[in-house]
Design an enzyme around this catalytic site. Structure first.
Site, PDB file in Angstrom:
ATOM      1  N   LEU A 139       0.472  -1.252  -0.061  1.00  0.00           N
ATOM      2  CA  LEU A 139      -0.071   0.121   0.297  1.00  0.00           C
ATOM      3  C   LEU A 139       0.917   1.089   0.072  1.00  0.00           C
ATOM      4  CD1 LEU A 139      -2.698  -0.152   2.081  1.00  0.00           C
ATOM      5  CD2 LEU A 139      -2.694  -0.955   0.048  1.00  0.00           C
ATOM      6  N   ARG A 140       2.899   1.274   0.765  1.00  0.00           N
ATOM      7  CA  ARG A 140       2.902   2.296  -0.066  1.00  0.00           C
ATOM      8  C   ARG A 140       3.509   3.706   1.483  1.00  0.00           C
ATOM      9  NH1 ARG A 140       6.330  -1.461  -2.427  1.00  0.00           N
ATOM     10  NH2 ARG A 140       5.437  -1.221  -4.762  1.00  0.00           N
ATOM     11  N   ASN A 146       9.182  -9.251  -9.523  1.00  0.00           N
ATOM     12  CA  ASN A 146       9.853  -9.663  -9.020  1.00  0.00           C
ATOM     13  C   ASN A 146       8.859 -11.049  -7.688  1.00  0.00           C
ATOM     14  OD1 ASN A 146      12.132 -10.662  -7.645  1.00  0.00           O
ATOM     15  ND2 ASN A 146      12.491  -9.604  -5.757  1.00  0.00           N
ATOM     16  N   ASP A 196       0.605  -9.711  -4.925  1.00  0.00           N
ATOM     17  CA  ASP A 196       1.884  -8.829  -4.897  1.00  0.00           C
ATOM     18  C   ASP A 196       1.066  -7.370  -5.866  1.00  0.00           C
ATOM     19  OD1 ASP A 196       4.247  -7.762  -4.561  1.00  0.00           O
ATOM     20  OD2 ASP A 196       4.892  -9.221  -5.692  1.00  0.00           O
ATOM     21  N   GLY A 198       7.654  -4.328 -10.081  1.00  0.00           N
ATOM     22  CA  GLY A 198       6.359  -4.607  -9.406  1.00  0.00           C
ATOM     23  C   GLY A 198       5.478  -4.481 -10.369  1.00  0.00           C
ATOM     24  N   HIS A 216       3.460   1.732  -8.959  1.00  0.00           N
ATOM     25  CA  HIS A 216       4.879   2.737  -8.812  1.00  0.00           C
ATOM     26  C   HIS A 216       4.573   3.419  -9.656  1.00  0.00           C
ATOM     27  CE1 HIS A 216       8.101  -0.278  -7.056  1.00  0.00           C
ATOM     28  NE2 HIS A 216       7.508  -1.152  -7.945  1.00  0.00           N
ATOM     29  N   ASP A 222       9.044  -9.547   3.645  1.00  0.00           N
ATOM     30  CA  ASP A 222       8.720  -8.817   1.759  1.00  0.00           C
ATOM     31  C   ASP A 222       9.420  -8.392   1.624  1.00  0.00           C
ATOM     32  OD1 ASP A 222       6.613 -10.745  -0.232  1.00  0.00           O
ATOM     33  OD2 ASP A 222       6.998  -7.945  -0.626  1.00  0.00           O
ATOM     34  N   HIS A 277       9.432 -14.341   1.483  1.00  0.00           N
ATOM     35  CA  HIS A 277      10.030 -13.431  -0.512  1.00  0.00           C
ATOM     36  C   HIS A 277      11.117 -14.520  -0.384  1.00  0.00           C
ATOM     37  CE1 HIS A 277      11.072 -10.484  -3.323  1.00  0.00           C
ATOM     38  NE2 HIS A 277      11.898 -11.410  -2.884  1.00  0.00           N
TER      39      HIS A 277
END
Length: 427
Positions: A63-64, A277, A304, A323, A308, A151, A178
């Site tokens: 969610l950043r 990734n 996942d 991503g 960005h 992760d 991960h």
């Protein structure tokens, strides 16, 4: 508040249910399921010709927030989830600062209190995700963390990881791994193979993932910790998880839609939208993942979701960040690639997107059983449409699936009985 969902095909693997009927929602709960319900309701949804399912649970999203709100916020990520029929999301801790303490878990939950969907935080394994000193695992669980993960990277120090697994087992909280041997990546940006050679790009071999999958399974066996392997992408990951299950180990595996939908053969150019990734793997790996899903070896489908900024991804894979976004396309890709092609039944797909993720977390969700929270999704599985990233509610539009023709459009999403997304209203 009463809502009546009428005439839909109700799919609930937890109840072995696949039948036409009505669902009555009252005070945020599933009140009744029956072939026909005669009841006055505040709102009525005509679901005839559509499917009605328990809301999806995504164990793996980014969610950043805090720290990278230009990529995504809790609010925009939650709305993207609602648009995709995902009613519960588990954000990974690689924010800035990392979610590595009880205080930061509480802060995330406070930020998420008005989110459109349920937010269940995942706590970092080590302080600052630096791989050195264990975070307060007991404290984070008490504060509301439902799992642990580093992760974005692996805990490369095996002794530190062993201590973490022991602490996780002691506190009865699962470890989400991960699996990536960082040294073996060696500057790679896409799957090692003919396509990487054609594009002149450094490759990432399958061993980068496989050696850590093997390590983590063996260490989970030693410590008794519940282990969930994130975004598995290789044939040998499937094989190793099958071996773990044959030994009765508490190990589950997750596959992302992009890894069962697309291979590296389909990368058309050196562009950041194809960089993720783990990377898009070979066609043989894609087929192994599908067989693993069909055979019950791979338990969960998660996205996942990794948004960005457009300018970050609109460049060569050598420079772009890893991503792909996925919350708004996961059900459609799953239905189109797995159900339409006869790999899974619709009920099996719902199990991997809802019932099984709830089991991994040990939560009372992923079902339409009367008395449970009314997290419900209504979808049209018969009408073909094109994925259109310009309509995403996520801030991120980084996907290689823009324009892809799919089936499985989410029409309505309910969270605790509240209509949080309507295609008619928001589409």
């Amino acid at each position: 508040m009463k809502t009546l969902i009428c005439g839909g095909r109700i799919i609930d693997p937890a109840q072995n249910m696949d039948e036409i009927g009505d669902i009555l929602i009252e005070d945020g709960k599933i009140a009744q399921i029956a072939p026909k319900i005669i009841e006055e309701a505040d709102q009525t949804i005509n679901a005839e010709g559509h499917v009605v399912m328990p809301g999806f649970i995504d164990l793996h999203v980014h969610l950043r927030e805090p720290g990278f709100e230009y990529k995504e916020t809790i609010r925009t990520g939650a709305m993207a989830a609602a648009r995709g029929g995902v009613t519960t999301i588990c954000p990974m801790p690689n924010t800035k600062p990392a979610i590595d303490s009880p205080e930061r878990v509480k802060d995330l939950l406070e930020r998420a209190k008005d989110a459109a969907v349920h937010i269940l935080p995942i706590g970092a394994v080590t302080i600052g995700q630096e791989g050195n000193e264990l975070a307060d695992i007991a404290g984070m669980k008490e504060a509301g963390a439902v799992a642990l993960s580093e992760d974005g990277k692996s805990v490369m120090d095996s002794l530190v990881f062993r201590h973490a697994l022991k602490e996780a087992a002691k506190n009865k909280i699962p470890m989400f791994s991960h699996c990536e041997d960082k040294a073996l990546v060696d500057g790679g940006v896409m799957n090692a193979g003919a396509k990487a050679e054609e594009l002149g790009l450094p490759g990432i071999t399958n061993a980068v993932e496989d050696v850590i999958v093997a390590r983590d399974i063996l260490m989970a066996k030693e410590t008794g910790c519940r282990l969930h392997l994130c975004h598995c992408s290789t044939a040998d990951s499937v094989l190793l998880i099958e071996m773990a299950k044959q030994q009765g180990l508490p190990v589950t595996g997750e596959v992302c839609p992009h890894h069962f939908t697309m291979s590296d053969d389909e990368i058309t150019e050196d562009h950041g939208r194809f960089k993720m990734n783990p990377p898009l793997r070979s066609r043989a790996d894609v087929e192994a993942l599908k067989k693993g899903l069909a055979g019950g070896i791979m338990d969960v489908i998660s996205t996942d979701h990794a948004p960005h900024g457009k300018e970050e991804k609109d460049q060569s894979m050598r420079k772009a960040p890893f991503g792909i976004v996925g919350l708004e396309t996961s059900f459609a890709l799953g239905y189109t690639e797995l159900v339409k092609r006869g790999i899974l039944s619709l009920s099996e797909l719902v199990a991997k997107m809802s019932t099984n993720p709830a089991k991994v977390l040990g939560i009372a969700k992923g079902t339409l059983k009367p008395g449970t929270a009314a997290d419900v999704v209504v979808a049209d599985i018969d009408t073909e449409y094109a994925i259109d990233s310009s309509k995403f509610l996520s801030k991120g539009t980084n996907t290689p699936f823009d324009g892809k023709l799919v089936y499985g459009k989410v029409l309505n999403t309910f969270v605790d009985g509240k209509l949080v997304y309507s295609e008619e209203r928001n589409g």
